[in-house]
Design a protein around this motif. Structure first.
Motif, PDB file in Angstrom:
ATOM      1  N   THR A 301       0.824  -1.202   0.000  1.00 28.67           N
ATOM      2  CA  THR A 301       0.000   0.000   0.000  1.00 28.67           C
ATOM      3  C   THR A 301       0.864   1.260   0.000  1.00 28.67           C
ATOM      4  O   THR A 301       2.091   1.192  -0.077  1.00 28.67           O
ATOM      5  CB  THR A 301      -0.994  -0.014   1.182  1.00 28.67           C
ATOM      6  N   THR A 302       0.219   2.395   0.099  1.00 28.90           N
ATOM      7  CA  THR A 302       0.859   3.699  -0.027  1.00 28.90           C
ATOM      8  C   THR A 302       1.720   4.033   1.186  1.00 28.90           C
ATOM      9  O   THR A 302       1.361   3.727   2.326  1.00 28.90           O
ATOM     10  CB  THR A 302      -0.238   4.767  -0.242  1.00 28.90           C
ATOM     11  N   ASN A 303       2.840   4.705   0.927  1.00 28.27           N
ATOM     12  CA  ASN A 303       3.844   4.945   1.971  1.00 28.27           C
ATOM     13  C   ASN A 303       3.635   6.229   2.771  1.00 28.27           C
ATOM     14  O   ASN A 303       4.528   6.668   3.490  1.00 28.27           O
ATOM     15  CB  ASN A 303       5.248   4.953   1.350  1.00 28.27           C
ATOM     16  N   SER A 304       2.465   6.850   2.649  1.00 22.87           N
ATOM     17  CA  SER A 304       2.234   8.123   3.355  1.00 22.87           C
ATOM     18  C   SER A 304       0.803   8.176   3.881  1.00 22.87           C
ATOM     19  O   SER A 304       0.029   7.237   3.690  1.00 22.87           O
ATOM     20  CB  SER A 304       2.483   9.305   2.400  1.00 22.87           C
ATOM     21  N   PHE A 307      -2.042   5.253   5.628  1.00 20.59           N
ATOM     22  CA  PHE A 307      -1.836   3.847   5.273  1.00 20.59           C
ATOM     23  C   PHE A 307      -0.904   3.089   6.214  1.00 20.59           C
ATOM     24  O   PHE A 307      -1.198   1.936   6.565  1.00 20.59           O
ATOM     25  CB  PHE A 307      -1.397   3.748   3.807  1.00 20.59           C
ATOM     26  N   PRO A 308       0.205   3.679   6.679  1.00 21.54           N
ATOM     27  CA  PRO A 308       1.011   2.964   7.674  1.00 21.54           C
ATOM     28  C   PRO A 308       0.275   2.724   8.998  1.00 21.54           C
ATOM     29  O   PRO A 308       0.574   1.760   9.697  1.00 21.54           O
ATOM     30  CB  PRO A 308       2.224   3.892   7.865  1.00 21.54           C
ATOM     31  N   GLY A 311      -1.799  -0.380   7.996  1.00 20.93           N
ATOM     32  CA  GLY A 311      -1.041  -1.540   7.539  1.00 20.93           C
ATOM     33  C   GLY A 311      -0.010  -2.068   8.507  1.00 20.93           C
ATOM     34  O   GLY A 311       0.423  -3.221   8.387  1.00 20.93           O
ATOM     35  N   SER A 315       3.641  -4.445   6.545  1.00 21.17           N
ATOM     36  CA  SER A 315       3.136  -4.367   5.181  1.00 21.17           C
ATOM     37  C   SER A 315       4.215  -3.709   4.318  1.00 21.17           C
ATOM     38  O   SER A 315       5.177  -3.135   4.822  1.00 21.17           O
ATOM     39  CB  SER A 315       1.836  -3.561   5.137  1.00 21.17           C
ATOM     40  N   TYR A 317       5.349  -0.881   1.562  1.00 15.29           N
ATOM     41  CA  TYR A 317       4.909   0.470   1.214  1.00 15.29           C
ATOM     42  C   TYR A 317       5.626   0.982  -0.035  1.00 15.29           C
ATOM     43  O   TYR A 317       6.825   0.778  -0.204  1.00 15.29           O
ATOM     44  CB  TYR A 317       5.140   1.414   2.403  1.00 15.29           C
ATOM     45  N   ASN A 319       5.530   4.227  -3.365  1.00 21.91           N
ATOM     46  CA  ASN A 319       5.063   5.510  -3.879  1.00 21.91           C
ATOM     47  C   ASN A 319       3.895   5.229  -4.818  1.00 21.91           C
ATOM     48  O   ASN A 319       4.075   4.563  -5.842  1.00 21.91           O
ATOM     49  CB  ASN A 319       6.208   6.200  -4.627  1.00 21.91           C
TER      50      ASN A 319
END
Length: 371
Positions: A301-304, A307-308, A311, A315, A317, A319
């Protein structure tokens, strides 16, 4: 306590806000059966989305001919008389709205705000919708005794955009439906795989197929990978952009579009998937991530943003704007079963913080803090 809920979404919304509302009422009634839960529904629903045989959950509809006709006015103001008659102690707006006049009647109030995407990405909304959303959310957050944000990201946005003090906001995460936590037999899985002609190995993405959710990046990422992608969700104009790309690159056989599945079928497909990919640009929380973690499917999933939070540490991460970055991570997971298993086990351990009992306890603590 007698606890009232703005229950429009409980009875009329099939997806995110509806699921949140139904699950919250269900788990509170399960873990705190000493209370009564009043669901204020503005009008009879055309189909049955919520049923219960519990004597402590009561559906309440407008009682006068005037408010049966002008049910939106009832939601905004007329409902106060019903709340008084029902001796409601706390009223909880489950999706950003509470009626006017609660303070005058000494009824404590809580409002859940899920996201302020319309503020961050105004181009995705009409001018009229942005103004209406802002007015409703600002008014409710200002007037409520307590604001519940479904993530730290949403809390930050409420402080920034609605100018609500941090001390008035409590973060209580969402969970997911029980159907995603169940174990399904080989026979059940085979039946669903056969019904939808699913390959043995596939990448999964779940959610409305719209620009913000960014499924085109997944299609680009798997173009040259020996795998298939299953996209599950309501299609929008953005879907045509994806289909055009698919046709131009002759990968029609690599992408499957599905919609209209039952919750059980969706849960089984989560468990059948090899990897779950969710490169959304922005969400208030990201329930599909939680559903995948409970399903023991590794997540990319997205790194920003939020989402963290959803996740966890294990998980993967990426871009969301970089399809090459996503391609590398998909190939890494597809080619390493031991890594997938490690991510699954640690992710399943992490996701227990979103279990029903934890959420019910935190919500009830919010209610009790008002007295």
């Amino acid at each position: 306590m007698n606890i009232g809920y703005e229950a429009k979404r409980v009875f009329h919304n099939k997806t995110g806000l509806g699921n949140y509302s139904r699950d919250l009422v269900r788990i509170l009634a399960t873990y705190y059966p000493e209370n009564y839960y009043f669901l204020y529904n503005p009008k009879k629903s055309k189909e049955t989305l919520f049923t219960t045989d519990s004597s402590i959950i009561l559906e309440k509809l407008p009682s006068t001919p005037f408010y049966k006709k002008y049910y939106n006015l009832w939601r905004q103001k007329g409902i106060i008389t019903d709340l008084e008659n029902d001796k409601i102690d706390i009223f909880h707006g489950l999706s950003g709205e509470i009626p006017s006049g609660l303070n005058n009647k000494n009824i404590k109030s809580v409002v859940t705000i899920h996201d302020l995407i319309f503020m961050r990405y105004p181009h995705l909304y009409s001018f009229f919708d942005r103004k209406i959303h802002f007015y409703k959310f600002k008014k409710s957050a200002k007037n409520a005794d307590l604001v519940i944000a479904i993530s730290e990201q949403t809390k930050s946005d409420i402080i920034t955009y609605l100018k609500i003090p941090a001390a008035k906001i409590k973060v209580v995460y969402q969970g997911c439906q029980a159907v995603f936590k169940q174990h399904y037999s080989v026979e059940e899985k085979n039946e669903v795989a056969l019904k939808y002609n699913l390959p043995k190995e596939f990448i999964l993405n779940v959610g409305t197929i719209e620009e913000r959710k960014n499924a085109l990046t997944i299609v680009k990422a798997i173009k040259d990978i020996d795998t298939k992608l299953v996209l599950i969700g309501k299609q929008t104009a953005y879907s045509e952009k994806i289909k055009t790309y698919i046709q131009e690159n002759n990968i029609e056989k690599k992408v499957v579009f599905l919609k209209g599945l039952s919750s059980k079928e969706l849960a089984i497909i989560y468990q059948l998937a090899t990897v779950f990919v969710y490169p959304s640009v922005f969400e208030g929380f990201g329930i599909p991530i939680i559903e995948a973690l409970f399903s023991k499917t590794p997540v990319i999933t997205t790194n920003s943003g939020v989402f963290p939070e959803a996740g966890g540490l294990n998980s993967v991460y990426i871009n969301p704007e970089n399809s090459e970055d996503l391609k590398v991570q998909i190939e890494r997971l597809l080619g390493n079963e031991n890594l997938r298993n490690e991510i699954v086990n640690k992710g399943f351990e992490f996701v227990q913080k979103f279990n029903d009992e934890v959420i019910a306890k935190e919500i009830m603590q919010c209610y009790k803090s008002l007295f």
